[in-house]
Design a protein around this motif. Structure first.
Motif, PDB file in Angstrom:
ATOM      1  N   UNK D   6       0.451  -1.050  -0.131  1.00 15.64           N
ATOM      2  CA  UNK D   6      -0.041   0.380  -0.027  1.00 15.64           C
ATOM      3  C   UNK D   6       0.888   1.464  -0.123  1.00 15.64           C
ATOM      4  N   UNK D  53       5.654  -0.031   7.200  1.00 17.85           N
ATOM      5  CA  UNK D  53       5.534  -0.531   7.842  1.00 17.85           C
ATOM      6  C   UNK D  53       4.939  -2.446   7.830  1.00 17.85           C
ATOM      7  N   UNK D  56       1.230  -3.021  10.068  1.00 14.41           N
ATOM      8  CA  UNK D  56       0.675  -1.944  11.606  1.00 14.41           C
ATOM      9  C   UNK D  56       2.227  -2.042  12.322  1.00 14.41           C
ATOM     10  N   UNK D  57       3.196  -2.649  12.246  1.00 12.76           N
ATOM     11  CA  UNK D  57       4.560  -2.498  12.697  1.00 12.76           C
ATOM     12  C   UNK D  57       5.602  -1.910  12.228  1.00 12.76           C
ATOM     13  N   UNK D  58       6.170  -0.823  12.427  1.00 17.59           N
ATOM     14  CA  UNK D  58       7.660  -0.232  12.169  1.00 17.59           C
ATOM     15  C   UNK D  58       8.230  -1.347  12.075  1.00 17.59           C
ATOM     16  N   UNK D  70       0.579  -7.217   5.597  1.00 15.84           N
ATOM     17  CA  UNK D  70       0.143  -6.387   4.658  1.00 15.84           C
ATOM     18  C   UNK D  70       1.566  -5.253   4.752  1.00 15.84           C
ATOM     19  N   UNK D  74       5.419   4.690   3.608  1.00 17.59           N
ATOM     20  CA  UNK D  74       4.916   5.779   3.797  1.00 17.59           C
ATOM     21  C   UNK D  74       5.853   6.936   4.432  1.00 17.59           C
TER      22      UNK D  74
END
Lengths: 350, 80, 350, 80
Positions: D6, D53, D56-58, D70, D74
């Motif tokens: 994404x 990420x 949803x984790x760095x 996923x 960013x």
């Protein structure tokens, strides 16, 4: 660039946005109902973005306890009508648009005519009666409603009743909550509300309006967004693509007359009323002012046994449950006089 | 099976906490869950209507609940 | 209730909130840097909620193209300093708090002293240089920063550098982005921004400030929230519990002097400067004004071969990449004069 | 394995779309992914830094990527 569009150059520069989108905003008529915690930020951003005609309806006056979240107002405005003060501020912010304040209450008698004059309604109200009235009027008129509601740290946002390409309409408020027992849901005065939540949800409402009118972005149709300002987490809940409700008339409006403590004392002295306490047993145990005891949740089942020869006065702790009791009573006995004790026992005890 | 139920709005006050855990039968429907919940928390019934979402989707009384489903109880909110 | 607390009664009523929480807000000193798209709503809600001392820093003046998203300003304010106009508006909104406008630019020389006077900094700036400067100054001073940034339909929010119970600090901006090549990231003027996004993110920043000061709710520490106003989806990305960066001094500040088209034409006539075109090959093919061609991304590798006897003028399409070129050149040759062509070839062609 | 990536912020412009799909080896690390991405999209390298990420984790360059992860790219955002 078109004359007067310099103000909007930073939104016209957006991908999917153009001078044509800006003209759509300029031609749009948007009605914001409620100039409170949600209405202030929603109206501010709609005015800033260049909505051509912005209606703002609120019959209420500014009070001191509004100021922590209703950012268009200051202490100098206390006592003045909210719609009028809001219009005054917004005209300074964007003198090129038309702002129309309405200082009357939105009721059964005026809602259809008002909604007919606008393309889209923004529901920034603070009570269920007006929410249902607006929802049903907008469904009858075939116009979308951008819904927002807040309580403590939690908010909800959605857009209702958007016509899709097949001519069907997306869900509305009654798909989510067919009816509500208002007396069971605390409002912001009782439970409190964090001011920034009002700002976030109000701006999200303005955002949906701009996306709808400029035809850009994915709308919250058939969905409701739930946001929590404590954890900053949000979730979008799918409701469905098409409404399952059939709204054919406005909701029945039932008056809920109130009686003041002074008038009640007089009436009791004259023996002209019957008192009914609608609180719970444990509340009654501590203190009561006499009369029958029928807790609110047992009222509907016992309503047939009530004596209809004498004027009824329902009472509770604050006047909220007794107002609901009057509504239930009048649904059954529209012709019998009934009152709710204004301010409840809190007012009685002073 | 045991399911976790998240509470929103006034349901947090009714449950006394932001989430509860509840034992339900393996083939329980939303209707069964509602019945159990309203028995344990009578105030929930008095709301007239509240939304139940399973895995972020609105569900109907006849829908079945599965293990590991995320259940959310979302009552109406009035403030503005 | 304490005198003057009626205004705040609806937030004092919140669970976890009390008159003590309100007194914490009253005693707090919050510095908002940038009174633009984010700073306007953030400052509005911080003032409304009763922050005792609110500093607002912005050296910029209000321009017409700000008005679509900077809701504290109207056309009558164009040309006036943003911090001063914002202070004027906010004093009407809440006369009981102290509002301190700063109309000077936040730079290397004043940032530490300014940050020292406040408990928490709100980063509402619109450029990377000031973001890094504020971040590093706050880390050096041991103070938290509430970060917000927006572009088109997308925003980021976080709170940096919060001291945990073990005395360690949570991550800061450099944990997320150690350094940035500013010339590669378009700003809002180029890419546009939806006004309501500024409102949503600015209110989220004020929300983190209120939670931090009133010690209520779960902060965005060690995390960054990414919000998309087109789909209304947001995600919270975990970064870690403790900062992995070691900031021991403010970032080196490098001047990036500019030269106007008129002055450059004179200098070229006098043969006193060397031109360097830092655009890409395909841009140069269409049009150029002479000089060497070293695309910006090849400049660092070729910097040793540059002749340092003559004043350099870097140019590109708009002046952004050439400013970055000057920065890279001055890092290597601090003593050699170098300029960026102001406005780039766009200005040259008129 | 094939992974979906994404794009956020200016990465959307660099990829020309909000998400891309890419073939990587089964034991690929974040470093490998970065290398492949920057080869295919040189402008990504010029950003100096951008966050990756996973779920949803760095993540750090040495971390391994798994199927169905996923992945989000960013980049920094400057506006205010």
């Amino acid at each position: 660039m078109e004359t007067g569009f310099e103000r909007y150059s930073c939104q016209i520069a957006l991908p999917g946005f153009s001078e044509t989108s800006q003209r759509l905003l300029q031609q749009a008529k948007v009605l914001v109902v409620g100039a409170g915690g949600l209405g202030c930020p929603a109206a501010q951003y709609l005015a800033a973005a260049g909505i051509g005609t912005l209606g703002i309806a609120d019959h209420d006056n500014v009070s001191v306890s509004n100021l922590h979240r209703q950012v268009l107002f200051g202490p100098a405005d206390v006592g003045r009508n909210k719609a009028e003060v809001a219009a005054e501020r917004l005209r300074l912010q964007n003198p090129a648009i038309t702002i129309v304040p309405y200082n009357q209450k939105i009721v059964h008698e005026n809602v259809l005519q008002l909604v007919a004059e606008y393309d889209i309604v923004v529901d920034c109200t603070d009570n269920f009666a007006t929410r249902y009235l607006l929802n049903d009027a907008a469904v009858l008129a075939g116009k979308p409603v951008v819904y927002g509601a807040i309580y403590q740290f939690e908010g909800q946002v959605a857009i209702w009743n958007v016509r899709n390409s097949n001519g069907y309409y997306t869900p509305n408020y009654r798909d989510l909550f067919p009816k509500v027992n208002e007396s069971q849901i605390p409002n912001c005065t009782e439970g409190g509300v964090i001011p920034t939540l009002a700002g976030i949800i109000g701006c999200m409402q303005a955002n949906e309006v701009i996306k709808y009118i400029s035809q850009n972005g994915e709308l919250l149709t058939g969905k409701v967004l739930i946001f929590d300002a404590q954890s900053m987490r949000s979730r979008i809940i799918k409701i469905g693509n098409i409404t399952q409700t059939y709204i054919t008339a406005l909701p029945i409006s039932i008056e809920q007359p109130v009686i003041t403590v002074a008038d009640l004392k007089q009436a009791l002295a004259a023996n002209s009323v019957e008192l009914i306490d609608v609180r719970n047993a444990d509340e009654r145990e501590l203190f009561d002012i006499g009369g029958r005891h029928i807790p609110l949740n047992e009222l509907e089942n016992n309503i047939d046994q009530l004596n209809t020869d004498i004027v009824k006065v329902f009472y509770c702790a604050s006047g909220i449950r007794s107002a609901e009791a009057v509504r239930l009573f009048k649904l059954k006995y529209p012709e019998v006089k009934a009152f709710s004790l204004e301010g409840g026992l809190k007012a009685w005890r002073g | 099976m045991r399911v976790d139920i998240l509470a929103f709005g006034v349901a947090k006050d009714i449950f006394g906490q932001p989430s509860i855990s509840m034992e339900i039968t393996n083939d329980a429907t939303v209707y069964n869950l509602k019945y159990l919940l309203e028995n344990q928390y009578p105030r929930l019934k008095q709301l007239s209507s509240y939304m139940i979402a399973v895995n972020n989707e609105y569900v109907l009384p006849g829908d079945t609940i599965h293990e590991r489903d995320e259940i959310a109880i979302i009552p109406p909110v009035s403030g503005g």
